[in-house]
Design a protein around this motif. Structure first.
Motif, PDB file in Angstrom:
ATOM      1  N   ALA A 187       0.847  -1.188   0.000  1.00 44.72           N
ATOM      2  CA  ALA A 187       0.000   0.000   0.000  1.00 44.72           C
ATOM      3  C   ALA A 187       0.884   1.240   0.000  1.00 44.72           C
ATOM      4  O   ALA A 187       1.989   1.239   0.569  1.00 44.72           O
ATOM      5  CB  ALA A 187      -0.924   0.015   1.216  1.00 44.72           C
ATOM      6  N   LEU A 188       0.374   2.290  -0.640  1.00 43.37           N
ATOM      7  CA  LEU A 188       1.066   3.576  -0.729  1.00 43.37           C
ATOM      8  C   LEU A 188       0.188   4.641  -0.074  1.00 43.37           C
ATOM      9  O   LEU A 188      -0.986   4.778  -0.434  1.00 43.37           O
ATOM     10  CB  LEU A 188       1.323   3.946  -2.186  1.00 43.37           C
ATOM     11  N   LEU A 189       0.741   5.382   0.862  1.00 42.86           N
ATOM     12  CA  LEU A 189      -0.002   6.419   1.583  1.00 42.86           C
ATOM     13  C   LEU A 189       0.626   7.772   1.299  1.00 42.86           C
ATOM     14  O   LEU A 189       1.817   7.980   1.534  1.00 42.86           O
ATOM     15  CB  LEU A 189       0.018   6.128   3.088  1.00 42.86           C
ATOM     16  N   PHE A 190      -0.184   8.685   0.797  1.00 40.79           N
ATOM     17  CA  PHE A 190       0.255  10.053   0.508  1.00 40.79           C
ATOM     18  C   PHE A 190      -0.541  10.978   1.406  1.00 40.79           C
ATOM     19  O   PHE A 190      -1.759  11.114   1.250  1.00 40.79           O
ATOM     20  CB  PHE A 190       0.008  10.380  -0.967  1.00 40.79           C
ATOM     21  N   ASP A 191       0.116  11.593   2.379  1.00 39.53           N
ATOM     22  CA  ASP A 191      -0.554  12.460   3.345  1.00 39.53           C
ATOM     23  C   ASP A 191      -0.451  13.898   2.848  1.00 39.53           C
ATOM     24  O   ASP A 191       0.626  14.503   2.855  1.00 39.53           O
ATOM     25  CB  ASP A 191       0.090  12.301   4.725  1.00 39.53           C
ATOM     26  N   ALA A 192      -1.584  14.454   2.419  1.00 43.22           N
ATOM     27  CA  ALA A 192      -1.613  15.735   1.714  1.00 43.22           C
ATOM     28  C   ALA A 192      -1.932  16.887   2.666  1.00 43.22           C
ATOM     29  O   ALA A 192      -2.985  16.895   3.309  1.00 43.22           O
ATOM     30  CB  ALA A 192      -2.644  15.686   0.589  1.00 43.22           C
ATOM     31  N   HIS A 193      -1.022  17.857   2.710  1.00 45.98           N
ATOM     32  CA  HIS A 193      -1.149  19.017   3.593  1.00 45.98           C
ATOM     33  C   HIS A 193      -0.798  20.293   2.842  1.00 45.98           C
ATOM     34  O   HIS A 193      -0.209  20.254   1.765  1.00 45.98           O
ATOM     35  CB  HIS A 193      -0.198  18.899   4.790  1.00 45.98           C
ATOM     36  N   SER A 194      -1.136  21.417   3.463  1.00 46.15           N
ATOM     37  CA  SER A 194      -0.654  22.708   2.963  1.00 46.15           C
ATOM     38  C   SER A 194      -0.545  23.668   4.135  1.00 46.15           C
ATOM     39  O   SER A 194      -1.155  23.457   5.198  1.00 46.15           O
ATOM     40  CB  SER A 194      -1.585  23.273   1.888  1.00 46.15           C
ATOM     41  N   ILE A 195       0.234  24.733   3.932  1.00 46.68           N
ATOM     42  CA  ILE A 195       0.496  25.675   5.011  1.00 46.68           C
ATOM     43  C   ILE A 195       0.936  27.009   4.418  1.00 46.68           C
ATOM     44  O   ILE A 195       1.458  27.052   3.291  1.00 46.68           O
ATOM     45  CB  ILE A 195       1.587  25.123   5.963  1.00 46.68           C
ATOM     46  N   ARG A 196       0.708  28.080   5.159  1.00 46.59           N
ATOM     47  CA  ARG A 196       1.181  29.392   4.711  1.00 46.59           C
ATOM     48  C   ARG A 196       2.697  29.375   4.485  1.00 46.59           C
ATOM     49  O   ARG A 196       3.425  28.691   5.199  1.00 46.59           O
ATOM     50  CB  ARG A 196       0.832  30.457   5.755  1.00 46.59           C
ATOM     51  N   SER A 197       3.141  30.159   3.545  1.00 45.05           N
ATOM     52  CA  SER A 197       4.559  30.134   3.180  1.00 45.05           C
ATOM     53  C   SER A 197       5.446  30.895   4.162  1.00 45.05           C
ATOM     54  O   SER A 197       6.664  30.692   4.181  1.00 45.05           O
ATOM     55  CB  SER A 197       4.750  30.707   1.772  1.00 45.05           C
ATOM     56  N   LYS A 198       4.828  31.757   4.984  1.00 48.22           N
ATOM     57  CA  LYS A 198       5.610  32.540   5.948  1.00 48.22           C
ATOM     58  C   LYS A 198       4.952  32.459   7.325  1.00 48.22           C
ATOM     59  O   LYS A 198       3.872  33.012   7.545  1.00 48.22           O
ATOM     60  CB  LYS A 198       5.706  33.998   5.504  1.00 48.22           C
ATOM     61  N   ILE A 199       5.613  31.762   8.236  1.00 50.15           N
ATOM     62  CA  ILE A 199       5.165  31.683   9.632  1.00 50.15           C
ATOM     63  C   ILE A 199       6.420  31.745  10.503  1.00 50.15           C
ATOM     64  O   ILE A 199       7.019  30.716  10.825  1.00 50.15           O
ATOM     65  CB  ILE A 199       4.379  30.388   9.921  1.00 50.15           C
ATOM     66  N   PRO A 200       6.872  32.933  10.881  1.00 45.55           N
ATOM     67  CA  PRO A 200       8.151  33.076  11.590  1.00 45.55           C
ATOM     68  C   PRO A 200       8.262  32.228  12.853  1.00 45.55           C
ATOM     69  O   PRO A 200       9.364  31.799  13.213  1.00 45.55           O
ATOM     70  CB  PRO A 200       8.196  34.570  11.922  1.00 45.55           C
ATOM     71  N   ARG A 201       7.166  31.972  13.517  1.00 42.49           N
ATOM     72  CA  ARG A 201       7.213  31.167  14.741  1.00 42.49           C
ATOM     73  C   ARG A 201       7.612  29.724  14.450  1.00 42.49           C
ATOM     74  O   ARG A 201       8.209  29.056  15.295  1.00 42.49           O
ATOM     75  CB  ARG A 201       5.860  31.205  15.443  1.00 42.49           C
ATOM     76  N   LEU A 202       7.283  29.234  13.259  1.00 41.58           N
ATOM     77  CA  LEU A 202       7.537  27.836  12.934  1.00 41.58           C
ATOM     78  C   LEU A 202       8.782  27.619  12.084  1.00 41.58           C
ATOM     79  O   LEU A 202       9.409  26.564  12.166  1.00 41.58           O
ATOM     80  CB  LEU A 202       6.324  27.239  12.210  1.00 41.58           C
ATOM     81  N   PHE A 203       9.095  28.577  11.234  1.00 38.34           N
ATOM     82  CA  PHE A 203      10.271  28.397  10.367  1.00 38.34           C
ATOM     83  C   PHE A 203      10.770  29.756   9.897  1.00 38.34           C
ATOM     84  O   PHE A 203      10.030  30.730   9.839  1.00 38.34           O
ATOM     85  CB  PHE A 203       9.962  27.488   9.173  1.00 38.34           C
ATOM     86  N   ASP A 204      12.063  29.793   9.562  1.00 38.44           N
ATOM     87  CA  ASP A 204      12.693  31.026   9.105  1.00 38.44           C
ATOM     88  C   ASP A 204      12.377  31.282   7.635  1.00 38.44           C
ATOM     89  O   ASP A 204      12.207  30.354   6.838  1.00 38.44           O
ATOM     90  CB  ASP A 204      14.212  30.948   9.278  1.00 38.44           C
ATOM     91  N   ASP A 205      12.350  32.560   7.280  1.00 39.32           N
ATOM     92  CA  ASP A 205      12.216  32.965   5.891  1.00 39.32           C
ATOM     93  C   ASP A 205      10.954  32.373   5.248  1.00 39.32           C
ATOM     94  O   ASP A 205       9.963  32.129   5.921  1.00 39.32           O
ATOM     95  CB  ASP A 205      13.470  32.564   5.111  1.00 39.32           C
ATOM     96  N   GLN A 206      11.026  32.140   3.953  1.00 37.00           N
ATOM     97  CA  GLN A 206       9.880  31.604   3.219  1.00 37.00           C
ATOM     98  C   GLN A 206      10.052  30.117   2.992  1.00 37.00           C
ATOM     99  O   GLN A 206      11.115  29.649   2.609  1.00 37.00           O
ATOM    100  CB  GLN A 206       9.743  32.328   1.872  1.00 37.00           C
TER     101      GLN A 206
END
Length: 273
Positions: free
Chosen positions: A142-161
């Motif tokens: 079986a193949l599982l593809f977990d599909a997500h999306s997120i804003r490109s800029k969230i300084p609290r979670l990651f640097d830059d874009q």
């Protein structure tokens, strides 16, 4: 069909999971969220629409109905943290930017949280596990593809874009390394969208918990930058609106990734993997 999810069964080994696409709220959560939180800003907006070609691929699809503000389906039931540093848990109290979600004294009670576990989290995961078992029994893998999306800029979670395409394989523990390389090659063959593998997003609970390559279940997460297909806060209004012009550019790449995943499975398992 369920109150907490929608499962559409396909006729290939591929299952696409969409755990953060839901926007339904329980009455208690809706009453407790503050005005800003009611915008449900951390939703994986329009993911079912973006992947509406899944039926053409013969893929199974499971979509959450409830918002992650009710309960986060991509977190373990015991709420063990998945990432070091800033993150959100099984029952988020803040949004991605660190802002409080609930009005004072209106945080969901233990009884409400227990209800969400019993009626939202467990049904989704039971259905997900059951569909993977069905596919493996039929195809041998079986193949599982977990599909997500997120804003490109969230300084609290990651640097830059954030890169446009963020593939996660839990450092190649959730799928065969050969499959990971195959998907990387698809991304590298185009120049329109930036990509990374096992960067800020290495795969959440679903990828880590269900990916079991030794037992022929291969899981990959895609965290897609929302700027590739919709309006973000710094775009023109309306915020969160689906952008057909942007989606038309990224959808062929999404389809190519899924088709490459399917081809890898067909070739690998026809050779007696």
């Amino acid at each position: 069909m369920s109150d907490s999810y929608q499962l559409t069964q396909g006729d290939t080994p591929l299952l696409i999971s969409m755990p953060h696409a839901g926007i339904a709220l329980t009455p208690e959560v809706e009453a407790g969220l503050n005005k800003a939180a009611l915008s449900l800003a951390d939703t994986d907006w329009h993911i079912p629409l973006l992947y509406d070609f899944a039926a053409e691929l013969g893929a199974s699809r499971i979509e959450a109905r409830y918002s992650r503000y009710v309960i986060d389906l991509n977190r373990p039931e015991n709420d063990t943290p998945l990432y070091a540093g800033a993150t959100t848990g099984l029952f988020p109290s803040t949004d991605f930017d660190g802002n409080l979600l609930f009005e004072e004294s209106q945080v969901p009670s233990k009884a409400q949280r227990d209800w969400a576990k019993e009626h939202v989290w467990r049904p989704y995961h039971n259905a997900l596990a059951g569909e993977l078992a069905r596919l493996k029994a039929r195809f041998g893998y079986a193949l599982l593809f977990d599909a997500h999306s997120i804003r490109s800029k969230i300084p609290r979670l990651f640097d830059d874009q954030l890169p446009d395409i963020n593939l996660g394989t839990f450092e190649e523990q959730s799928c065969d390394p050969e499959l990971s390389r195959t998907l990387q090659a698809v991304c590298a063959a185009q120049s329109r969208f930036t990509h990374v593998v096992n960067g800020r997003f290495k795969g959440g609970h679903i990828t880590r918990g269900y990916g079991d390559p030794d037992n022929h279940i291969h899981a990959v997460q895609l965290e897609l930058s929302q700027r590739t297909y919709m309006n973000e806060p710094d775009d023109e209004q309306p915020i969160f609106a689906y952008r057909e012009d942007r989606a038309a550019e990224v959808r062929p790449l999404l389809r190519e990734l899924l088709e490459a995943m399917q081809r890898w499975g067909e070739v690998s398992y026809s050779q007696g993997k």
